[in-house]
Structure formats: structure tokens, C-alpha cells
Design a protein around this motif. Structure first.
Motif, PDB file in Angstrom:
ATOM      1  N   ILE A   1       9.896  10.677  -3.602  1.00 21.25           N
ATOM      2  CA  ILE A   1      10.629   9.550  -4.147  1.00 21.25           C
ATOM      3  C   ILE A   1      10.493   9.687  -5.813  1.00 21.25           C
ATOM      4  CG2 ILE A   1      11.035   7.052  -4.012  1.00 21.25           C
ATOM      5  CD1 ILE A   1      11.572   8.280  -1.405  1.00 21.25           C
ATOM      6  N   SER A   2      11.586   9.939  -6.256  1.00 17.57           N
ATOM      7  CA  SER A   2      11.505   9.850  -7.668  1.00 17.57           C
ATOM      8  C   SER A   2      11.914   8.360  -8.320  1.00 17.57           C
ATOM      9  CB  SER A   2      12.359  10.646  -8.419  1.00 17.57           C
ATOM     10  OG  SER A   2      13.871  10.424  -8.116  1.00 17.57           O
ATOM     11  N   ASP A   3      11.962   7.874  -9.327  1.00 20.04           N
ATOM     12  CA  ASP A   3      12.337   6.570  -9.983  1.00 20.04           C
ATOM     13  C   ASP A   3      11.497   5.228  -9.570  1.00 20.04           C
ATOM     14  OD1 ASP A   3      14.264   7.920 -11.670  1.00 20.04           O
ATOM     15  OD2 ASP A   3      15.609   7.996  -9.697  1.00 20.04           O
ATOM     16  N   LEU A   4      10.219   5.411  -8.985  1.00 18.43           N
ATOM     17  CA  LEU A   4       9.546   4.335  -8.574  1.00 18.43           C
ATOM     18  C   LEU A   4       8.769   3.543  -9.659  1.00 18.43           C
ATOM     19  CD1 LEU A   4       7.562   5.772  -5.385  1.00 18.43           C
ATOM     20  CD2 LEU A   4       9.189   4.032  -5.560  1.00 18.43           C
ATOM     21  N   ASP A   5       9.050   4.162 -10.730  1.00 12.35           N
ATOM     22  CA  ASP A   5       8.454   3.493 -11.736  1.00 12.35           C
ATOM     23  C   ASP A   5       9.512   3.328 -12.984  1.00 12.35           C
ATOM     24  OD1 ASP A   5       5.758   3.007 -11.087  1.00 12.35           O
ATOM     25  OD2 ASP A   5       5.382   5.123 -11.558  1.00 12.35           O
TER      26      ASP A   5
ATOM     27  N   ALA B   1       0.746  -1.259   0.060  1.00  6.61           N
ATOM     28  CA  ALA B   1      -0.091   0.031  -0.095  1.00  6.61           C
ATOM     29  C   ALA B   1       0.674   1.117   0.027  1.00  6.61           C
ATOM     30  CB  ALA B   1      -1.140   0.081   1.220  1.00  6.61           C
ATOM     31  N   THR B   2       2.094   1.018   0.841  1.00  4.78           N
ATOM     32  CA  THR B   2       2.885   2.374   0.975  1.00  4.78           C
ATOM     33  C   THR B   2       3.492   2.756  -0.690  1.00  4.78           C
ATOM     34  OG1 THR B   2       3.362   1.827   3.168  1.00  4.78           O
ATOM     35  CG2 THR B   2       4.991   3.372   1.969  1.00  4.78           C
ATOM     36  N   LEU B   3       3.793   1.691  -1.235  1.00  3.41           N
ATOM     37  CA  LEU B   3       4.583   1.801  -2.691  1.00  3.41           C
ATOM     38  C   LEU B   3       3.497   2.221  -3.640  1.00  3.41           C
ATOM     39  CD1 LEU B   3       6.593  -1.342  -2.911  1.00  3.41           C
ATOM     40  CD2 LEU B   3       7.465   0.915  -2.568  1.00  3.41           C
ATOM     41  N   GLU B   4       2.402   1.821  -3.675  1.00  2.00           N
ATOM     42  CA  GLU B   4       1.165   2.231  -4.464  1.00  2.00           C
ATOM     43  C   GLU B   4       0.969   3.484  -4.234  1.00  2.00           C
ATOM     44  OE1 GLU B   4      -3.585   1.137  -5.373  1.00  2.00           O
ATOM     45  OE2 GLU B   4      -2.534  -0.077  -3.970  1.00  2.00           O
TER      46      GLU B   4
END
Length: 841
Positions: free
Chosen positions: A739-743, A718-721
Motif C-alpha cells: 500500500i503506497s500513499d499512507l503518509d 494497529a493495522t495502519l501503524e
């Protein structure tokens, strides 16, 4: 030129003085890689945009009448269609470049410049067509690009301006490359260009190409007389690459006849769309650009008024050196947003104030305390900037970022910058109650606590540390002698190159695949650890390094840093460094005093209580795991803490389906590693290395862990979503980290971002916000009992208390830390009392 003059239109010119054509795509791409990664407070990458705009504005200041910015079209061009491999060798375009390019195109139009894209043709073809047309109509032409293909366009009227400002003429090309501009395409056809995947003639370099063109004049003449070319080897190389040479010429040649023309009388710069431009630059947080364009109101504190300033003014000050306990006050000024007040650089002048409002207010407060004047730090714009975006860690960059003026060695500029930054940030965070609460209840009052801690300092047992240093010195000498014996000869153990030679050339040990930046075999700690057991010298080297580090980092330097006025050691606690909200320590760093090794622990014994005092050391027990239980709502994890059981033993019992008493030490170790590893996004690869088990076993361990605590996995997901949707994560108290670059499509980059996203809410809540809040609540209670905090290390506080009240202080400390905030699980601190840090711990 005054600020805002870039918007002035050229008056009364029916035709421009000269035509400036900018290769927009090349300039954007170049700046993307030329600048370090730059993001907004929301984590949006903007380095290509910022570099492009800065370069563009510089060009406009110098020559801004008729400016046309040309971009590549989004669709394939005829070159791509005629040669499938064209540019195929290039690395793929970075995924965060395209959004920046789109904003760059918007900015070009908002600035009132002409923007041009022509379907089917690359920017250099469009640039070539424009240049030839302008030249034929009698205009001087300047082409701004770093693409060397443009050199074929040079003439008496046409010049190329490289991004660094260098002007290229036909004479420049002749001098540097020994070919004429008329021969430039032929030269490129022979030599090729790997960056554009233009093949050329394999084996034919620049010197050979120059010789051939000098002899035959042109590529056509060269190919018509190919059988006469000498030497035969060169002739054969060209013959074998004949198809590639001809193709290279087609790819290199700029096509200037592409079926369109412009009326250059219409290319004068238009009035920019000021409101839309201002809105976009504000979103990009380009404060310095806003100011340069006159779109941001300048600080009003221009009029100089006599000292002292009115109450509530922001101070600007200069300390030399930067460490406040050792500094001299070199400059003092103030600003109320309307006027600037220049004061004498004397600490006594601060008596007129109730508190210090300033950027880095704590430093001036500490200096004042050193001189016997208690003046608490008040509002500090840097603390607000740090809460708004944790990447705002130092004044110079932050002041520039938000267009708040200059951060120079002039205290007047610093005062104005403080007042402007305070106003700007208050406008940005208006309505963000969580952030404002963090500022009012934690960061601002904490700066008062930290100022007192820094000014008080901590006592050292100099004689003990000296004796320990001498003892380590003897041990180091013995280790060095034994290392030399095992190596077969003396050498400098501290020399990386000499050690490399001994280990891998003389002792024939297997070098790690890991190399240094210069390609040498690594002798770093990780490389030595991998060699443990391969030779007795490795263990000795590791011991030698540990002892020399302890001696050189702590035992020898720390006594020399004792302040002559206080007789104690003083550190600086930094509130705006760690992205998670933790405090850091510097000058010297007292949060790095080792504890896990017996020798490291002995150093803490040298930190002692003053006469008639004791040290009380309190720390939260397994605080991050307890916070994880609260955040995730996992009932089984919470149950362990409610019942007071050992979390690692119980985790192992659930993971392996055993009773707690049946858990073996290696099982508990595995559970402990995963318990803490999950907080940092540990995967199977790292776990297998940590526990020296197979990758498959590590995967099974992790699956068992999440099967035992299913809500922990749900919380992580859930935190990542949420982070992917919002671009940030936040602590329980609302502290944000973008936070950048999660995708990111690059797995290693994406996983690193995911680890940060999972760790920050836990660590930031536990050892950031909660610990800070506990310190704020604890401080007045300690002062009532004659006690004071000295050092803070993550989840630990070191307190100096009167000997007869030490037990009472310890109880107050535990009660305050435990009740600083209400959690769903207990937060029982541990506290010890002793004459030194080790004994109390």
C-alpha cells in the motif's frame, strides 16, 4: 550494438568527439508525469527513475562518449533570492518525486557518467557555462533538455535535443518563432512564461513580440525608443509592465560566467560500478534494463532441440482467440532452461506430459479438456509472481518487469520466458514460507479446480431467458413511451446529450455540480438519484436503465455464448486480477449476475441444473464480519456470533443502549451500514449520505460503534501503524498487498490508501484465502459423489450434484466450508438445493 556495449569505453581518444550535456532535473521531472504511476513490488514509486534510465540509455546508444548530467542544487539559487515569486506559481513538487530524484543521481554515477551540481546556480546556468566553454574549445555540443530557455545557447556548434529526440537549431527557432537565437531572451522577456512564473509584459503575446523585435531589433533598442512605439495601446502595455519586462529578462537569461571550468578530456565515460549498479537495478526491479546492460543472465534456452522435451519443461503456447473453450492452438514449444523445443501445434502432443507447467497453464488445460484430454495445470510462474506482488496481473508486463525475456506471439519465446520467470521468482521468494505455503496449498491446486469448473460450464434455460427478454422488451417500450410523454416529445433516451437537454433545458431540473470530463452536465446514475422526487420522469429513467442493462448485458448475450460442443455456458476464473486475492470472472463475468433486485434475481432462475441433477448453492454467513471478530479479538463482537444472535440488531442495541427487542428498523439499518462500512473505512461523510442523516449524527454513530467494539478500533489503528512501517498489509494466511500513499499529505489520497489497508486483511482472508482453501478441500469430496463446482461468487459456491445425492452433497459442502480453517468464531455456511440458481439460493 550487442547487449553490454553501452559499457564499452571509447578507446584512445585524448579528447572526446563531442560533448553531450543532459538537463537531469528536467528529464527526471518530465518522466515523472509522462509515465503512469509505476511501483516496485514493495510499493516504492519508480516511474521517474524508469523513464529517466530508459531515455538516458537511448541517448548513450546514440552518442555516449562525453556525457555530463547536470542537476539543480538542493539550495535556493540567485533567481529565488532576487525574485521571491519566481516559480512560486508552480504546483508543489510531488512528495514521491524527491526520493526518486536521489536514486536517479546515484544511478548516473553508477553508470560511469559525470554528474554536476553547482550551489547557487540552476542547472540551465551550469549547462550554459559548459556549452560556451566547450564551444570555445572547438567541441560540437548537444544539450538534452525540454527547457526552451536553452534556445539562447544555440549556434553552429551547439544544438538542443528535446526529450522526444527532435534536434533544435538556430534555423528551427527562426522558422517556428520568427526570432533569432540572439533575440530569444528578449522574446521571452516580452511574452513571459507562466510555467516558470516569468511575468513578461501583460497583454503582449507572441505575435506582438515578434513584430516589435522585427521592427526594433532588440529589447534594449525597443525600450530606448519606447515613446515611438505604435500603436499606443502596445506602448502603454509595455510601459505599465516595464519593471516586469526587465525582471523577466534577468530571469530568462542564462548566466554562462559562473566561475568554473571543466577539462573535457576527463569527461570520458568511466567504467561503471557493475555490482552496485546491478544491486540497485534489482531493487528497483528493472529487469529489462538489467538485460539491456548485460547485467542479467540471458535465458539459456537458445539451442533448438527436437520435440518432445524432457519431463518438467515449461511449455509456451499461443491460443487464438484467448478464450480456451473457443480457441485454436496456434503454437506450441517448450523450454527446460537449457534448450528450446519446437513442437507441432496439436493438442495430441500434450499426451506426453503429466501436467502443464506454463505461464497461464490453466488455459491450456481447459483447451485440452475440451478435446477430451485431462492434463492438470501444474507450476505456473504467473501465480508465483502474483503472490510476490499482486500488481503482477498479466504476463507481458510481468515478464518484462523481471527481465525474463519476451512475451510475443512466438511460443518459443513464451516457453523461455516461463522457465526464466520461474527461476527468477523462486530466487526472490526463497525462505518466505508463508508465500510458498499459499502457492503450494492454495493457488496451485486451485488452478486444477478452476480448470475443471471452466471446462464443465453451466446449463442455461434458453427458452426461459428468451421469454424474460421479450417481457422486458415490452416493459422497456412502455417506459420509453411514458418518458417521451412526460418530456413532451420523442427523443433518444440512450443519448446522453439529448437526455441532458431534456432534463436541464426543457424540464428545468437542477443539474448536479458534477460535470463530465468535457464539462457537460452529468446524467450518470448518481446524478439521477440526486433528482429523485423532483420529477416523475427520473424514476422512469432509472427503471428504463435497469431493464435495458439487464436485457443487453445478460438476457440477450448469454444464450448466444452457449458452446456448440458442450451445450453449456463457460466463463473464465482469473486468479491474478484482484489485489485482495479474490477470484474474478470474465468472458462472460458470472460474478456480476444481479441478486439484490427482483428482476436481477429472475435472471439467476435461468441458470439450471443438468438432466438428473440439482444445484446446491452454499455461502458463508456474514463471513467478513466473522473474520473481523477473529482478527480484532473483540470479545463482544465474537460473543454475538457464538450465541447466534443477529449481529446488526445486537450492534444497534449496544450503540443505542437498548434491549434487542427495542431496536427499531432504522436503528438496525444504521448498525448494518456501519458494520459493513467499517470494513471499507467508511467515514462520517459517506455514512451521512448513506443514511440521509447529518454529519454530526454520523460521527456520533461511528463513535458509538467503536465504543461498543473497542478492539475493532484498536485493530484498525494497529493495522495502519504496521502498514506505514512495513509498506504492506497481509491476510491471516500471509498474502501481502503493498500500500503506497499512507503518509500522503493529500488527505483524499491518504484516506483512500487507509481504506485499502483496512479492508484487505479482512476481505483477502474471507473471500480470498479462506474461500479458495475451502474449494481446494471440497473438490475431491465432490468428485467422489459425482458432483462438481460450477461457479464461485465471492462468498458463494454453486455446485451441480446428482439429484439423489444433493442432500448429502449439501451436508458435505457445509461441513467442509465450516472446518476449512480454525477460527475463534463459528463460520456456519448456509446451503440450499434447487433446480435453478434462484431456487437453490
Amino acid at each position: 550494438m550487442q547487449q553490454g556495449d553501452l559499457f564499452s569505453e571509447t578507446p584512445g581518444h585524448p579528447r572526446p568527439g563531442r560533448v553531450v550535456i543532459i538537463d537531469g532535473h528536467h528529464l527526471a521531472y518530465r518522466n515523472y508525469f509522462a509515465l503512469e504511476k509505476l511501483t516496485t513490488s514493495k510499493g516504492e514509486p519508480v516511474q521517474a527513475i524508469f523513464g529517466f534510465v530508459r531515455t538516458l540509455l537511448k541517448l548513450l546508444r546514440e552518442d555516449g562518449d562525453c556525457v555530463i548530467v547536470v542537476f539543480d542544487p538542493p539550495t535556493p539559487t540567485f533567481r529565488h533570492e532576487s525574485y521571491e515569486a519566481y516559480k512560486a506559481g508552480r504546483a508543489p513538487t510531488p512528495e514521491d518525486f524527491r526520493p526518486q530524484l536521489a536514486k536517479i543521481k546515484d544511478l548516473v554515477e553508477l553508470l560511469g557518467l559525470s554528474r554536476l551540481e553547482v550551489a547557487g546556480f540552476e542547472a540551465d546556468d551550469v549547462i550554459g557555462a559548459l556549452a560556451k566553454q566547450a564551444e570555445s574549445e572547438g567541441y560540437p555540443v548537444r544539450i538534452v533538455t525540454g527547457d526552451r530557455d536553452s534556445f539562447q545557447l544555440l549556434s553552429d556548434q551547439v544544438r538542443v535535443i528535446l526529450p522526444d529526440g527532435t534536434e533544435v537549431t538556430p534555423a528551427t527557432v527562426k522558422e517556428k518563432y520568427q526570432v533569432s537565437t540572439a533575440q530569444w531572451v528578449d522574446y521571452r522577456s516580452l511574452t513571459g512564461d507562466s510555467s516558470d512564473n516569468i511575468p513578461g509584459a501583460k497583454g503582449v503575446g507572441p505575435k506582438t513580440a515578434v513584430k516589435l523585435l522585427s521592427e526594433w531589433g532588440s529589447l534594449d533598442n525597443l525600450l530606448a525608443n519606447l515613446e515611438r512605439v505604435e500603436p499606443a495601446k502596445t506602448r502603454d502595455l509595455i510601459q505599465q509592465s516595464l519593471e516586469n519586462v526587465r525582471l523577466s529578462r534577468e530571469l530568462s537569461r542564462i548566466h554562462t560566467e559562473i566561475g568554473f571550468k571543466l577539462d573535457f578530456r576527463d569527461c570520458h565515460r568511466r567504467e561503471p560500478k557493475r555490482e552496485a549498479l546491478k544491486e540497485m537495478l534489482e531493487q528497483l526491479e528493472f529487469g529489462s534494463v538489467l538485460r539491456e546492460l548485460g547485467l542479467l543472465e540471458l535465458p539459456k534456452a537458445q539451442e533448438v532441440a527436437p520435440w518432445p522435451p524432457p519431463g518438467g519443461a515449461f511449455l509456451g503456447f499461443v491460443l487464438e482467440p484467448a478464450e480456451p473453450m473457443w480457441a485454436a492452438l496456434k503454437g506450441l514449444a517448450a523450454s527446460d532452461g537449457e534448450k528450446v523445443y519446437l513442437g507441432p501445434a496439436r493438442v495430441e502432443e500434450l499426451k506426453a506430459f503429466d501436467e502443464i507447467r506454463a505461464i497461464e497453464a490453466k488455459d491450456l488445460s481447459v483447451l485440452a479438456m475440451r478435446e477430451g484430454l485431462w492434463l492438470p495445470p501444474g507450476d505456473d510462474p504467473m501465480l508465483l509472481a502474483y503472490l510476490y506482488d499482486s500488481s503482477n496481473g498479466e504476463p507481458a508486463g510481468t515478464v518484462r518487469r523481471y527481465g525474463a525475456g519476451e512475451w510475443s506471439q512466438d511460443p518459443a519465446y513464451r516457453a523461455q520466458a516461463a522457465a526464466q520467470l520461474w527461476q527468477t521468482l523462486n530466487e526472490k521468494i526463497a525462505g518466505d514460507e508463508k508465500l510458498l505455503w499459499l502457492y503450494r496449498e492454495i493457488e496451485k491446486p486451485l488452478s486444477v479446480v478452476l480448470a475443471k469448473m471452466e471446462a464443465r460450464g453451466v446449463a442455461l434455460d434458453v427458452a426461459y431467458l428468451g421469454a424474460l427478454s421479450a417481457d422486458l422488451g415490452h416493459q422497456i417500450e412502455g417506459l420509453e413511451a411514458e418518458i417521451h410523454r412526460l418530456a413532451g416529445h420523442p427523443f433518444n433516451v440512450n443519448s446522453r446529450d439529448q437526455l441532458e437537454k431534456v432534463l436541464f433545458d426543457e424540464l428545468k431540473l437542477s443539474a448536479s455540480s458534477r460535470k463530465t470530463s468535457t464539462g457537460k452536465r452529468s446524467t450518470a446514475a448518481s446524478a439521477l438519484e440526486a433528482l429523485l422526487g423532483a420529477h416523475p420522469v427520473i424514476e422512469l429513467l432509472m427503471q428504463y436503465r435497469e431493464l435495458t442493462k439487464l436485457k443487453n448485458t445478460y438476457l440477450d448475450p448469454l444464450p448466444k455464448l452457449i458452446h456448440p460442443k458442450t451445450g453449456r455456458l463457460h466463463t473464465r476464473f482469473n486468479q491474478t486480477v484482484a489485489a485482495t486475492g479474490r477470484l474474478s470472472s470474465s468472458d462472460p463475468n458470472l460474478q456480476n449476475i444481479p441478486i439484490r433486485t427482483p428482476l436481477g434475481s429472475r435472471i439467476r432462475k435461468g441458470f439450471v441444473a443438468g438432466t438428473g441433477m440439482k444445484l446446491v448453492v452454499a455461502d458463508y454467513s456474514q463471513i467478513e464480519l466473522r473474520v473481523l471478530a477473529h482478527l480484532s479479538g473483540d470479545e463482544k463482537l465474537a460473543e454475538v456470533f457464538h450465541t447466534g444472535r443477529d449481529i446488526h440488531t445486537q450492534t444497534a442495541a449496544w450503540m443505542f443502549g437498548l434491549r434487542p427487542e427495542e431496536v427499531k428498523p432504522e436503528m438496525r439499518r444504521a448498525a448494518k451500514t456501519i458494520n459493513f462500512g467499517v470494513l471499507y473505512g467508511m467515514g462520517a461523510f459517506r455514512l451521512s449520505n448513506e443514511l440521509a442523516i447529518s454529519h454530526k449524527e454520523a460521527e456520533e454513530f461511528i463513535e458509538r460503534y467503536f465504543a461498543s467494539f473497542p478492539k475493532v478500533r484498536s485493530w484498525i489503528e494497529a493495522t495502519l501503524e504496521t502498514a506505514r512501517k512495513t509498506g504492506y498489509v497481509e491476510t491471516l494466511f500471509g498474502r501481502k498487498r503493498y500500500i503506497s500513499d499512507l503518509d500522503s499529505r493529500i488527505r483524499s489520497v491518504r484516506e483512500a490508501a487507509e481504506r485499502m489497508a483496512v479492508n484487505m486483511p479482512v476481505q483477502g482472508t474471507a473471500t480470498g484465502d479462506l474461500m479458495k482453501l475451502a474449494m481446494v478441500k471440497l473438490n475431491p469430496k465432490l468428485e467422489e459423489m459425482g458432483a462438481a463446482m460450477l461457479i464461485q461468487v465471492h462468498d458463494e459456491i454453486i455446485i451441480e450434484a446428482p439429484e439423489d445425492r444433493a442432500l448429502q452433497v449439501a451436508e458435505v459442502v457445509k461441513e467442509t466450508m465450516e472446518t476449512a480453517w480454525e477460527f475463534s468464531v463459528p463460520l456456519p455456511p448456509l446451503a440450499g438445493i434447487g433446480g435453478n440458481w434462484l431456487e437453490a439460493k
